[in-house]
Design an enzyme around this catalytic site. Structure first.
Site, PDB file in Angstrom:
ATOM      1  N   THR A  70      -0.734  -4.977  -3.895  1.00  0.00           N
ATOM      2  CA  THR A  70       0.559  -5.601  -4.179  1.00  0.00           C
ATOM      3  C   THR A  70       0.388  -7.052  -4.580  1.00  0.00           C
ATOM      4  O   THR A  70       1.016  -7.536  -5.532  1.00  0.00           O
ATOM      5  CB  THR A  70       1.479  -5.489  -2.954  1.00  0.00           C
ATOM      6  OG1 THR A  70       1.776  -4.107  -2.708  1.00  0.00           O
ATOM      7  CG2 THR A  70       2.780  -6.246  -3.166  1.00  0.00           C
ATOM      8  N   GLN A 177      -3.271   4.337  -8.731  1.00  0.00           N
ATOM      9  CA  GLN A 177      -3.417   5.767  -8.480  1.00  0.00           C
ATOM     10  C   GLN A 177      -4.553   6.407  -9.266  1.00  0.00           C
ATOM     11  O   GLN A 177      -5.050   7.467  -8.877  1.00  0.00           O
ATOM     12  CB  GLN A 177      -2.108   6.487  -8.804  1.00  0.00           C
ATOM     13  CG  GLN A 177      -1.000   6.254  -7.792  1.00  0.00           C
ATOM     14  CD  GLN A 177      -1.344   6.779  -6.409  1.00  0.00           C
ATOM     15  OE1 GLN A 177      -2.117   7.722  -6.249  1.00  0.00           O
ATOM     16  NE2 GLN A 177      -0.781   6.155  -5.395  1.00  0.00           N
ATOM     17  N   SER A 194      -5.758  -1.067  -5.978  1.00  0.00           N
ATOM     18  CA  SER A 194      -5.791  -1.232  -4.524  1.00  0.00           C
ATOM     19  C   SER A 194      -6.837  -0.319  -3.923  1.00  0.00           C
ATOM     20  O   SER A 194      -6.838   0.891  -4.186  1.00  0.00           O
ATOM     21  CB  SER A 194      -4.407  -0.911  -3.938  1.00  0.00           C
ATOM     22  OG  SER A 194      -4.360  -1.183  -2.559  1.00  0.00           O
ATOM     23  N   ALA A 195      -7.716  -0.864  -3.085  1.00  0.00           N
ATOM     24  CA  ALA A 195      -8.881  -0.115  -2.607  1.00  0.00           C
ATOM     25  C   ALA A 195      -8.516   1.071  -1.728  1.00  0.00           C
ATOM     26  O   ALA A 195      -9.184   2.106  -1.769  1.00  0.00           O
ATOM     27  CB  ALA A 195      -9.819  -1.054  -1.848  1.00  0.00           C
ATOM     28  N   CYS A 320      17.086  11.748   1.831  1.00  0.00           N
ATOM     29  CA  CYS A 320      17.200  12.146   3.232  1.00  0.00           C
ATOM     30  C   CYS A 320      16.080  11.560   4.092  1.00  0.00           C
ATOM     31  O   CYS A 320      16.190  11.535   5.310  1.00  0.00           O
ATOM     32  CB  CYS A 320      17.153  13.666   3.345  1.00  0.00           C
ATOM     33  SG  CYS A 320      18.186  14.546   2.175  1.00  0.00           S
TER      34      CYS A 320
END
Length: 462
Positions: A70, A177, A194-195, A320
Site C-alpha cells: 500500500t 496479484q 507486495s511481498a 453481507c
C-alpha cells in the site's frame, strides 16, 4: 484446514522462512555504515535489490523497498503526480483498482486534482480504446492493475501502456496479484507490489520507477531508499521477500499449470452442482489460482461462516460480509451478481483432494443457507394471478432477502406483468438486474420509492 484465500495473503514460502531466519543473524546492522557489520548488511540489501529487480524486469537502481505494498502504491502515485504537476492534475484509473489505488485517487481529488475512472465490462477488464480515450493533455498519471484481486481477470497492460506512451502519460501498474506468476509485460513506467501476496513476509513492498519518469517524492526528505521510502530498512524481511520471489518464479510455470487445472474444475463443476450460480471474471485471461462465483438467494456472511465450519477459509465481496453494507466496488463496476459471493484463491501446493472435498461440501452448505432464508426452489413458480402487477416491500431487509422475495412472486403475475420491489439495501441495485439476466426476466429500471429507499421494477418475460 484448507486455506483458500491466497489472494489476501499467501502462506509464508519455505524459502522466505529460511532466508528470514538466516538474515536475522547477518542483517541486523545499519547498511548505510562503513564498518564490517554495516558492509555485510549492505551486501545483503544489494543482493535482495538485484534479485527483485531481475524478477520485476527493471534496473536495480530503479527499485526501492517500502514498508508495504500500500505504501508503494501511495508513494508511487503521489510522487508521479507531483513530478508532473506542470503537465496537469488529471489522474486516470480503472474502476476495479485495488482500494489502495482508489484511496490515493480520492485523496488527490479531495486536494483539488482531477480524477477519471475508466469503466470495465462484465469480465472485469477495461477496453484499451476506452482507457486511451480518457487520456488528454492534462493527464499526469494513469493507473492499471495487472490482474484483479477479486475475480482474477488479467488486464491488457501492454496495450494500455502503448496507448499511454503515445499520449505521453506514465503508467503505474499495481502488480501485487500477478508478480509471483511472472513479469508484467509492456512499457509500464512505475510498478508496485507486495511481498505477502507471493509468499514473502508481510510488511515489505516494492516500488519501481523507470529512469526518465518525472518523480518527486513527497513528505520529509530521507536518505534511505533513494529518498522514496523513509525509515530504517527491515533487512531480514526484505531478504526473505526477494528470496521467496525468486523461488516462486522458478516454480510458477509448473505450479501455475497445476492450479489452473484445479480452478478449471471448480469453474466447471460449481454451476453443475449448485443451481443459480454465476461464475464471474474472464474465463481465459485470468490468474491461474483464482476463481470467484456468486450464489443467488444466499447470505454471503452465513455462507462464509458455514464453509469455515467445514474447514475452508475463503473470501467474499458480498455486501453481507462487509461493514459498509455495500457490495464490492469490483463486482459493482462489473455489474454482476454480488450476493452469496465466494472467492477461492488456491495457494501453491494445494492438493487435489482439498478441492474435491470443497466441491463435495459446497452444495449442501449453499442448500442449507437457502433453506434457512426461505429461498424458492430452483426453476419453480406459482401460477399466474389475474393482477398485472405486484409490489414487494423489502424495506429494511438485507441481501439476499429482496431478491428472494422477488423470486417467490414473479410467477404470480402474467407474462408482461411487473413486480416492483421496494428495497433500501444498496446491494439490490446490483443483484436485482443480475437476477433478471440469469432468469430471463426484463429489468425495467428504478425510481425513488414514496416509502423511502428505491423501487425496482421487473417485467416477467419467462
Amino acid at each position: 484446514m484448507p486455506y483458500f484465500d491466497a489472494a489476501s495473503s499467501a502462506p509464508l514460502h519455505p524459502v522466505a522462512r529460511q532466508a528470514l531466519l538466516a538474515s536475522l543473524d547477518e542483517g541486523w546492522a545499519d547498511p548505510a555504515r562503513l564498518y564490517r557489520e554495516g558492509r555485510r548488511a549492505r551486501l545483503l540489501l544489494d543482493a535482495a535489490r538485484e534479485a527483485a529487480a531481475e524478477a520485476v524486469g527493471c534496473r536495480p537502481d530503479e527499485l526501492v523497498f517500502t514498508p508495504s505494498g500500500t505504501r508503494a502504491v501511495h508513494s508511487g502515485i503521489s510522487g508521479a503526480l507531483a513530478g508532473r504537476r506542470r503537465v496537469g492534475t488529471r489522474l486516470v484509473v480503472s474502476a476495479v483498482e485495488h482500494s489502495s489505488v482508489l484511496h490515493a485517487a480520492e485523496a488527490h481529488a479531495a486536494a483539488g486534482g482531477s480524477l477519471t475512472e475508466v469503466p470495465v465490462g462484465r469480465s472485469g477488464a477495461v477496453e484499451t480504446a476506452a482507457f486511451a480515450a480518457a487520456l488528454d493533455e492534462g493527464t499526469a498519471l494513469a493507473c492499471l492493475q495487472s490482474a484483479n484481486h477479486e475475480v482474477g481477470t488479467v488486464q491488457p497492460v501492454a496495450e494500455v501502456a502503448e496507448a499511454c506512451r503515445a499520449a505521453g502519460v506514465p503508467l503505474l501498474v499495481d502488480a501485487a496479484q500477478s508478480l509471483g506468476w511472472g513479469p508484467v509485460e509492456g512499457g509500464w513506467s512505475l510498478l508496485a507490489a507486495s511481498a505477502h501476496k507471493w509468499g514473502g513476509p508481510a510488511g515489505v513492498g516494492l516500488l519501481a520507477v523507470r529512469k526518465g519518469v518525472r518523480f518527486a517524492p513527497q513528505g520529509p526528505a530521507d536518505e534511505r531508499e533513494s529518498g522514496r521510502a523513509a525509515g530504517f530498512e527491515n533487512l531480514p524481511a526484505i531478504v526473505a521477500a526477494a528470496a521467496s520471489l525468486r523461488a516462486v518464479r522458478a516454480e510458477a510455470e509448473a505450479e501455475g499449470a497445476r492450479l489452473r487445472g484445479l480452478v478449471d474444475r471448480i469453474r466447471g463443476r460449481v454451476p453443475e452442482l449448485v443451481p443459480d450460480v454465476e461464475v464471474v471474471g474472464d474465463p481465459v485471461r485470468r490468474l491461474p489460482h483464482l476463481v470467484t462465483f456468486s450464489c443467488l438467494y444466499v447470505d454471503g456472511e452465513t455462507l462464509l461462516h458455514e464453509l469455515d465450519r467445514e474447514g475452508f477459509s475463503v473470501s467474499s465481496g458480498s455486501s453481507c460480509t462487509s461493514s459498509t453494507l455495500t457490495p464490492s466496488h469490483v463486482l459493482r463496476a462489473m455489474g454482476v451478481l454480488s450476493e452469496g459471493n465466494v472467492r477461492v484463491s488456491l495457494p501453491a501446493g494445494t492438493p487435489e483432494e482439498d478441492v474435491e472435498r470443497f466441491l463435495d461440501v459446497l452444495p449442501g452448505v449453499v442448500a442449507g443457507v437457502r433453506e434457512r432464508l426461505g429461498a424458492p426452489e430452483p426453476a419453480t413458480g406459482a401460477a399466474a394471478a389475474d393482477s398485472g402487477s405486484l409490489v414487494v416491500d423489502a424495506l429494511g431487509r438485507r441481501c439476499p432477502i429482496p431478491v428472494i422475495e422477488l423470486a417467490k412472486v414473479i410467477g404470480e403475475v402474467p407474462l408482461g406483468g411487473t413486480v416492483t420491489v421496494l428495497a433500501d439495501d444498496e446491494a439490490a441495485r446490483l443483484d436485482i438486474p443480475a437476477w433478471c439476466e440469469m432468469r430471463g426476466q426484463q429489468y425495467v429500471g428504478e425510481e425513488p420509492s414514496p416509502k423511502g429507499g428505491t423501487a425496482y421494477v421487473v417485467r416477467r418475460m419467462a
